[in-house]
Design an enzyme around this catalytic site. Structure first.
Site, PDB file in Angstrom:
ATOM      1  N   ARG A 271       0.829  -1.205   0.000  1.00 50.36           N
ATOM      2  CA  ARG A 271       0.000   0.000   0.000  1.00 50.36           C
ATOM      3  C   ARG A 271       0.860   1.251   0.000  1.00 50.36           C
ATOM      4  O   ARG A 271       0.324   2.351  -0.147  1.00 50.36           O
ATOM      5  CB  ARG A 271      -0.897   0.005   1.230  1.00 50.36           C
ATOM      6  CG  ARG A 271      -2.335  -0.448   0.981  1.00 50.36           C
ATOM      7  CD  ARG A 271      -3.045  -0.359   2.305  1.00 50.36           C
ATOM      8  NE  ARG A 271      -4.482  -0.315   2.289  1.00 50.36           N
ATOM      9  CZ  ARG A 271      -5.288  -1.381   2.394  1.00 50.36           C
ATOM     10  NH1 ARG A 271      -4.785  -2.581   2.392  1.00 50.36           N
ATOM     11  NH2 ARG A 271      -6.582  -1.222   2.485  1.00 50.36           N
ATOM     12  N   ARG A 310     -21.991  -2.746   2.318  1.00 48.43           N
ATOM     13  CA  ARG A 310     -21.255  -3.874   2.883  1.00 48.43           C
ATOM     14  C   ARG A 310     -21.219  -3.785   4.413  1.00 48.43           C
ATOM     15  O   ARG A 310     -21.325  -4.784   5.114  1.00 48.43           O
ATOM     16  CB  ARG A 310     -19.822  -3.887   2.317  1.00 48.43           C
ATOM     17  CG  ARG A 310     -18.952  -5.004   2.862  1.00 48.43           C
ATOM     18  CD  ARG A 310     -17.652  -5.148   2.093  1.00 48.43           C
ATOM     19  NE  ARG A 310     -16.606  -4.251   2.606  1.00 48.43           N
ATOM     20  CZ  ARG A 310     -15.386  -4.135   2.073  1.00 48.43           C
ATOM     21  NH1 ARG A 310     -15.060  -4.809   0.986  1.00 48.43           N
ATOM     22  NH2 ARG A 310     -14.492  -3.328   2.584  1.00 48.43           N
ATOM     23  N   ARG A 316     -17.656  -4.932   9.646  1.00 52.24           N
ATOM     24  CA  ARG A 316     -16.414  -4.163   9.636  1.00 52.24           C
ATOM     25  C   ARG A 316     -16.688  -2.746  10.120  1.00 52.24           C
ATOM     26  O   ARG A 316     -17.458  -2.006   9.524  1.00 52.24           O
ATOM     27  CB  ARG A 316     -15.826  -4.113   8.219  1.00 52.24           C
ATOM     28  CG  ARG A 316     -15.128  -5.392   7.852  1.00 52.24           C
ATOM     29  CD  ARG A 316     -14.476  -5.294   6.498  1.00 52.24           C
ATOM     30  NE  ARG A 316     -13.541  -4.173   6.378  1.00 52.24           N
ATOM     31  CZ  ARG A 316     -12.664  -4.087   5.396  1.00 52.24           C
ATOM     32  NH1 ARG A 316     -12.581  -5.020   4.470  1.00 52.24           N
ATOM     33  NH2 ARG A 316     -11.855  -3.046   5.332  1.00 52.24           N
ATOM     34  N   ARG A 328     -10.260   6.482   4.255  1.00 51.26           N
ATOM     35  CA  ARG A 328      -9.559   5.382   3.577  1.00 51.26           C
ATOM     36  C   ARG A 328      -9.282   5.736   2.117  1.00 51.26           C
ATOM     37  O   ARG A 328      -8.235   5.399   1.575  1.00 51.26           O
ATOM     38  CB  ARG A 328     -10.363   4.084   3.697  1.00 51.26           C
ATOM     39  CG  ARG A 328     -10.113   3.395   5.046  1.00 51.26           C
ATOM     40  CD  ARG A 328     -11.254   2.494   5.460  1.00 51.26           C
ATOM     41  NE  ARG A 328     -11.401   1.338   4.620  1.00 51.26           N
ATOM     42  CZ  ARG A 328     -12.569   0.687   4.464  1.00 51.26           C
ATOM     43  NH1 ARG A 328     -13.664   1.126   5.070  1.00 51.26           N
ATOM     44  NH2 ARG A 328     -12.621  -0.381   3.711  1.00 51.26           N
TER      45      ARG A 328
HETATM   46  P1  AMP Z   1      -8.502  -3.761   3.733  1.00 44.30           P
HETATM   47  O1  AMP Z   1      -9.227  -4.949   4.221  1.00 44.30           O
HETATM   48  O2  AMP Z   1      -7.436  -4.129   2.707  1.00 44.30           O
HETATM   49  O3  AMP Z   1      -9.390  -2.666   3.236  1.00 44.30           O
HETATM   50  O4  AMP Z   1      -7.671  -3.175   4.959  1.00 44.30           O
HETATM   51  C1  AMP Z   1      -8.326  -2.659   6.109  1.00 44.30           C
HETATM   52  C2  AMP Z   1      -7.359  -1.873   6.962  1.00 44.30           C
HETATM   53  O5  AMP Z   1      -6.264  -2.712   7.344  1.00 44.30           O
HETATM   54  C3  AMP Z   1      -6.709  -0.686   6.286  1.00 44.30           C
HETATM   55  O6  AMP Z   1      -7.527   0.458   6.306  1.00 44.30           O
HETATM   56  C4  AMP Z   1      -5.463  -0.535   7.154  1.00 44.30           C
HETATM   57  O7  AMP Z   1      -5.768   0.063   8.392  1.00 44.30           O
HETATM   58  C5  AMP Z   1      -5.074  -1.965   7.429  1.00 44.30           C
HETATM   59  N1  AMP Z   1      -4.177  -2.462   6.366  1.00 44.30           N
HETATM   60  C6  AMP Z   1      -4.417  -3.488   5.489  1.00 44.30           C
HETATM   61  N2  AMP Z   1      -3.380  -3.670   4.650  1.00 44.30           N
HETATM   62  C7  AMP Z   1      -2.458  -2.734   4.984  1.00 44.30           C
HETATM   63  C8  AMP Z   1      -1.178  -2.390   4.472  1.00 44.30           C
HETATM   64  N3  AMP Z   1      -0.627  -3.034   3.411  1.00 44.30           N
HETATM   65  N4  AMP Z   1      -0.506  -1.374   5.062  1.00 44.30           N
HETATM   66  C9  AMP Z   1      -1.031  -0.717   6.108  1.00 44.30           C
HETATM   67  N5  AMP Z   1      -2.227  -0.973   6.623  1.00 44.30           N
HETATM   68  C10 AMP Z   1      -2.961  -1.977   6.096  1.00 44.30           C
END
Ligand code: AMP
Length: 372
Positions: A271, A310, A316, A328
């Site tokens: 990310r 969702r 979530r 986000r």
């Molecule tokens: P996601 O399920 O991919 O939308 O991730 C949900 C949350 O997890 C994000 O908003 C971050 O807080 C954390 N997160 C997931 N992947 C990463 C990453 N590669 N780097 C930093 N934070 C992450």
């Protein structure tokens, strides 16, 4: 550092730029310390391989010195089996001079032998040899090597002046010969709610890959109240990114759990640019690489609606509040979207229209995947 390909062969990272720099500095200081105070040495670099080493070495050498370069040219002698070698480029009178040979690498010592033979009748005061790399396992001669930067195993290396079929000299660090990558690794990319998780499920089964969603791993840890989960929760709840150090460490552990995988679908990782670099280096050290970034492109307003929808069922906490969702997106646009450029620069970015039915989008991704 990434895996590199030169013609038909792959090379993986071996010695970093930083380590090379420190080694060269150490060599220059050691050579200097051994010389009588007002001695002006003449450094003789053996081309082609030594040109970068010689350039860096003399910049680190604190004192007056002269520099020259020679090339060992071989030509057929009078009888067809006889190989004669000659140093081309020595014009200086070396009588009574301290000559220090600069070599990039000494392996069997065959070239070194030629050099000793050729310098024997030049009436030099002393002849010394400084080499950046040395392969003790294959060295076959009884000749002195006065200064060795680093001894290495008998591996074929390129970079920092060393080549494979003329290529690779321009890399600032050293790479070693690797096997052809066995895995197919993709980064599934797109803004929150673009459908990465859904698509990853299909791709995983179609291609027998391991799906790693960093978001899922964090949520699993939160659910089980692990140390990692407790740490990550406060960032995730706000829609902020978890610090790189924590995330990278976790990702590596997930990859290590699946040593025999055909490949990985990285979902939600990398990310940030530093995560991307860490992933490249980590895979390259295993002789593997990212084959492509497949990015789902969906307009933001459509996504906010999708995410709020969702949030009603997913449980979530980051999906229920529009402000957190917007945050986000903000993280995505400011920190994550630059990864498009990162992969684009490597010709590995594949944008996919993420609007349509799930099946349509899977098909679009599969079409790209099959070309990787
Ligand atoms: P996601 O399920 O991919 O939308 O991730 C949900 C949350 O997890 C994000 O908003 C971050 O807080 C954390 N997160 C997931 N992947 C990463 C990453 N590669 N780097 C930093 N934070 C992450």
């Amino acid at each position: 550092m990434k895996l590199i390909k030169l013609q038909d062969l792959y090379f993986k990272p071996f010695i970093s730029e930083k380590e090379i720099k420190a080694t060269v500095k150490y060599l220059a200081a050691t050579v200097k310390a051994d010389l009588p105070k007002d001695e002006i040495p003449i450094f003789v670099g053996i081309l082609n391989g030594c040109f970068l080493f010689a350039a860096d070495f003399i910049r680190e050498f604190k004192g007056n010195c002269e520099v020259s370069f020679v090339k060992l040219a071989s030509y057929q002698g009078t009888s067809s089996t006889e190989k004669v070698k000659q140093l081309v480029g020595i014009n200086e009178d070396l009588t009574n001079r301290t000559v220090i040979i600069l070599e990039d690498i000494i392996d069997t010592g065959a070239t070194l032998q030629e050099i000793y033979d050729i310098f024997r009748d030049k009436n030099v005061k002393q002849l010394k040899v400084a080499t950046l790399f040395f392969k003790p396992d294959v060295f076959r001669k009884e000749l002195p090597i006065d200064y060795i930067g680093k001894s290495i195993a008998d591996k074929f290396i390129v970079g920092y002046g060393l080549d494979y079929n003329g290529l690779g000299r321009n890399y600032p660090s050293i790479y070693q010969l690797s096997t052809t990558p066995k895995m197919k690794n993709i980064v599934l990319f797109g803004p929150p709610g673009a459908g990465k998780g859904t698509q990853a499920e299909f791709l995983k089964n179609m291609y027998n890959l391991v799906h790693i969603s960093t978001g899922d791993v964090f949520r699993f840890n939160i659910k089980n109240a692990t140390e990692l989960g407790i740490l990550a929760k406060k960032y995730m709840d706000e829609g902020d990114l978890v610090p790189d150090e924590v995330t990278i460490k976790m990702l590596k552990a997930e990859v290590e759990k699946n040593k025999d995988a055909n490949g990985f679908i990285f979902d939600g990782f990398p990310r940030t640019e530093s995560q991307a670099k860490a992933l490249d280096t980590f895979l390259a050290e295993k002789g593997e690489q990212i084959n492509g970034m497949i990015a789902l492109e969906v307009p933001e307003d459509a996504l906010v609606t999708r995410l709020l929808e969702r949030g009603k069922t997913s449980g979530r906490t980051d999906d229920t509040d529009e402000a957190k969702i917007r945050n986000r997106f903000n993280e995505y646009n400011t920190k994550t979207a630059i990864l498009k450029d990162y992969f684009d620069a490597q010709d590995k970015y594949y944008g996919i229209n993420g609007v349509g039915s799930i099946e349509e989008i899977t098909q679009r991704i599969a079409n790209v995947f099959d070309t990787l």
